[in-house]
Design an enzyme around this catalytic site. Structure first.
Site, PDB file in Angstrom:
ATOM      1  N   GLU A   1       0.785  -1.229   0.000  1.00 23.83           N
ATOM      2  CA  GLU A   1       0.000   0.000   0.000  1.00 23.83           C
ATOM      3  C   GLU A   1       0.823   1.288   0.000  1.00 23.83           C
ATOM      4  O   GLU A   1       0.824   2.034   0.982  1.00 23.83           O
ATOM      5  CB  GLU A   1      -0.969   0.006   1.192  1.00 23.83           C
ATOM      6  CG  GLU A   1      -1.891  -1.203   1.238  1.00 23.83           C
ATOM      7  CD  GLU A   1      -2.956  -1.098   2.316  1.00 23.83           C
ATOM      8  OE1 GLU A   1      -2.866  -0.205   3.172  1.00 23.83           O
ATOM      9  OE2 GLU A   1      -3.888  -1.916   2.293  1.00 23.83           O
TER      10      GLU A   1
ATOM     11  N   GLU B   1      -5.383  -8.629   0.809  1.00 24.01           N
ATOM     12  CA  GLU B   1      -6.046  -8.321   2.083  1.00 24.01           C
ATOM     13  C   GLU B   1      -7.521  -8.046   1.824  1.00 24.01           C
ATOM     14  O   GLU B   1      -7.870  -7.361   0.857  1.00 24.01           O
ATOM     15  CB  GLU B   1      -5.482  -7.055   2.754  1.00 24.01           C
ATOM     16  CG  GLU B   1      -4.143  -7.231   3.367  1.00 24.01           C
ATOM     17  CD  GLU B   1      -3.617  -5.932   4.004  1.00 24.01           C
ATOM     18  OE1 GLU B   1      -4.425  -5.090   4.443  1.00 24.01           O
ATOM     19  OE2 GLU B   1      -2.389  -5.782   4.044  1.00 24.01           O
TER      20      GLU B   1
HETATM   21  C1  FCB Z   1      -4.582  -2.075   5.531  1.00 22.50           C
HETATM   22  C2  FCB Z   1      -3.211  -2.445   6.051  1.00 22.50           C
HETATM   23  C3  FCB Z   1      -3.210  -3.517   7.087  1.00 22.50           C
HETATM   24  C4  FCB Z   1      -4.397  -3.407   8.030  1.00 22.50           C
HETATM   25  C5  FCB Z   1      -5.687  -3.190   7.282  1.00 22.50           C
HETATM   26  C6  FCB Z   1      -6.911  -3.105   8.164  1.00 22.50           C
HETATM   27  O1  FCB Z   1      -4.548  -0.782   5.019  1.00 22.50           O
HETATM   28  O2  FCB Z   1      -2.395  -2.883   4.990  1.00 22.50           O
HETATM   29  O3  FCB Z   1      -1.974  -3.481   7.744  1.00 22.50           O
HETATM   30  O4  FCB Z   1      -4.152  -2.455   8.989  1.00 22.50           O
HETATM   31  O5  FCB Z   1      -5.592  -2.066   6.486  1.00 22.50           O
END
Ligand code: FCB
Length: 447
Positions: free
Chosen positions: A171, A355
């Site tokens: 990110e 994620e």
């Molecule tokens: C993302 C992050 C991860 C976590 C989630 C909820 O932005 O990559 O580390 O905190 O959000």
């Protein structure tokens, strides 16, 4: 309610990878162990008012000492893969030399993960920059990109044997914009021109590291992880449509377009040149080298109205919708749309959902953590991925965020994202109903 997918879904085929994800600073604790250096997140946590409750990463989930138990939990979930990150401050000293004690920790961890038959996804940078580099300007200093290349060399050389998939960064939007433009993440700086310059240096660092990792780990795949929220306009009005366009350009396209096309969004030249970084000749070719995969992190969508000062401002969805405990709208349809739209816009490499998950206000009642909202979220979002695949998007895997509750950055320990509940007093781990439901989905594949 179970988590299920249509029986003919490609996601149930043996080659689709299911996993869980974590990140070093959020789970490891042991911030002083084995010559680890201070990171920008240690400093940020120690700055009053920055992190909710004054929480810090000193203990976190104590994963540094409990990693064997945690690998057993990953196995209990029945998943194929584990995504973790390496802490830069653990493995390299200020002189740029490898810190063997820190590397040994990861070597033990990775050896065991492989011995357990897990596919290993490693992220090199999940936000814990060594503080000594921040003291020299951090991501505003172009030299940090070359330091990252050196760090990537050390790590891929020492650990390459056990890693199936490398992501350079997690990110870049959050690291650069939340950290240097909005000031809500470490290092807590807030100037518009800072955020975009930091982003450019992060993307450059990605490109500089790519050939190094490929050389050291020729059998692994190499890519990068981006986060994206689907943007909607607050109304049909032209100015709100424009706000939505700018939101998408500044949050999403600004990061993917340089990687895929070797340029920043051209519209910025006309309407918002203040958001364009300084670029040296050759940078864009370095940034846009081919990657083997793109990781996508998805949580929510946003709604945008025009704002004369900032081009856009966040507004709430006018429709009644469900929100998570961190206040993020639950929007699985937006996930499908985002993926399908990107696939139309770009010639994408294979995607992994690196994620996806949600925060719930979980409570452990005699060993039962009833997070039925998370079960529904996982069900609807996995089906959203299924729909994107049906629409032609090449998605190869899905990682739930997160293996267990952990340090949620500026929210400290107040927000719980895990499939496994962590009691931070006792460090006891207990599988939530969502963990059991995810496990049942994994089992349903075998039969
Ligand atoms: C993302 C992050 C991860 C976590 C989630 C909820 O932005 O990559 O580390 O905190 O959000």
């Amino acid at each position: 309610m179970p988590i299920s997918l249509p029986s003919q879904s490609k996601m149930l085929a043996p080659n689709f990878i299911f996993g869980v994800a974590t990140a070093s600073f959020q789970i490891e604790g042991a911030t002083d162990a084995d010559h680890r250096l201070t990171s920008i997140w240690d400093t940020f946590c120690a700055t009053p008012g920055k992190v909710k409750g004054g929480d810090n990463g000193e203990q976190a989930c104590d994963h540094y000492h409990r990693w064997e138990e945690d690998i057993a939990l990953i196995k209990d979930l029945g998943v194929d893969a584990y995504r973790l990150s390496i802490a830069w401050p653990r493995v390299m000293n200020e002189q740029g030399e490898a810190n063997q004690a820190g590397l040994d920790f990861y070597q033990r961890l990775l050896t065991r993960l492989k011995a357990e038959g897990l596919t290993v996804f490693v992220t090199l940078y999940h936000w814990d920059l060594p503080q000594y580099l921040e003291d020299k300007g951090g991501w505003l200093n172009r030299e940090t990109a070359y330091q990252f290349k050196h760090y990537a060399d050390i790590v891929s050389n020492a650990l390459g044997e056990w890693v199936d998939s490398w992501a350079t960064f997690n990110e870049p939007f959050c690291a650069a914009i939340l950290g240097y433009e909005l000031g809500i993440h470490a290092p807590g700086l807030s100037k518009p021109e800072y955020g975009r310059q930091a982003a450019h240096h992060i993307l450059l660092a990605h490109g500089l590291a790519l050939p190094v990792i490929r050389h050291n780990a020729p059998n692994a795949q190499v890519g990068i992880v981006l986060n994206m929220n689907r943007s909607y306009a607050a109304s049909e009005k032209a100015e709100d449509q424009f706000a939505c366009l700018m939101r998408d350009i500044l949050d999403n396209q600004f990061f993917i377009e340089p990687l895929m096309k070797g340029q920043y969004p051209q519209l910025l030249n006309k309407v918002a040149p203040q958001y364009l970084p300084n670029i040296l000749p050759g940078d864009m070719a370095i940034i846009s080298q081919p990657i083997d995969f793109l990781g996508m992190n998805y949580y929510t969508c946003n709604h945008n109205a025009y704002d004369a000062n900032h081009l856009f401002k966040d507004v709430k969805n006018a429709q009644p919708v469900e929100y998570t405990d961190i206040g993020w709208e639950i929007a699985p349809h937006a996930f499908t749309e985002l993926l399908v739209n990107l696939n139309k816009q770009y010639r994408l490499p294979p995607l992994y959902i690196t994620e996806n998950g949600m925060a719930c206000a979980d409570h452990n009642i005699d060993g039962d953590i009833n997070d039925e909202q998370r079960v529904r979220y996982l069900h609807s979002h996995l089906n959203a991925v299924h729909h994107a695949i049906e629409a032609g998007v090449d998605i190869r895997g899905y990682f739930a965020w997160s293996l267990m509750d952990n340090f949620e950055w500026a929210e400290g320990y107040s927000k719980r994202f895990g499939l496994i509940y962590v009691d931070y007093q006792t460090q006891q781990r207990t599988m939530k109903r969502s963990g059991h439901a995810y496990r049942a989905l994994m089992d349903s594949r075998a039969g």
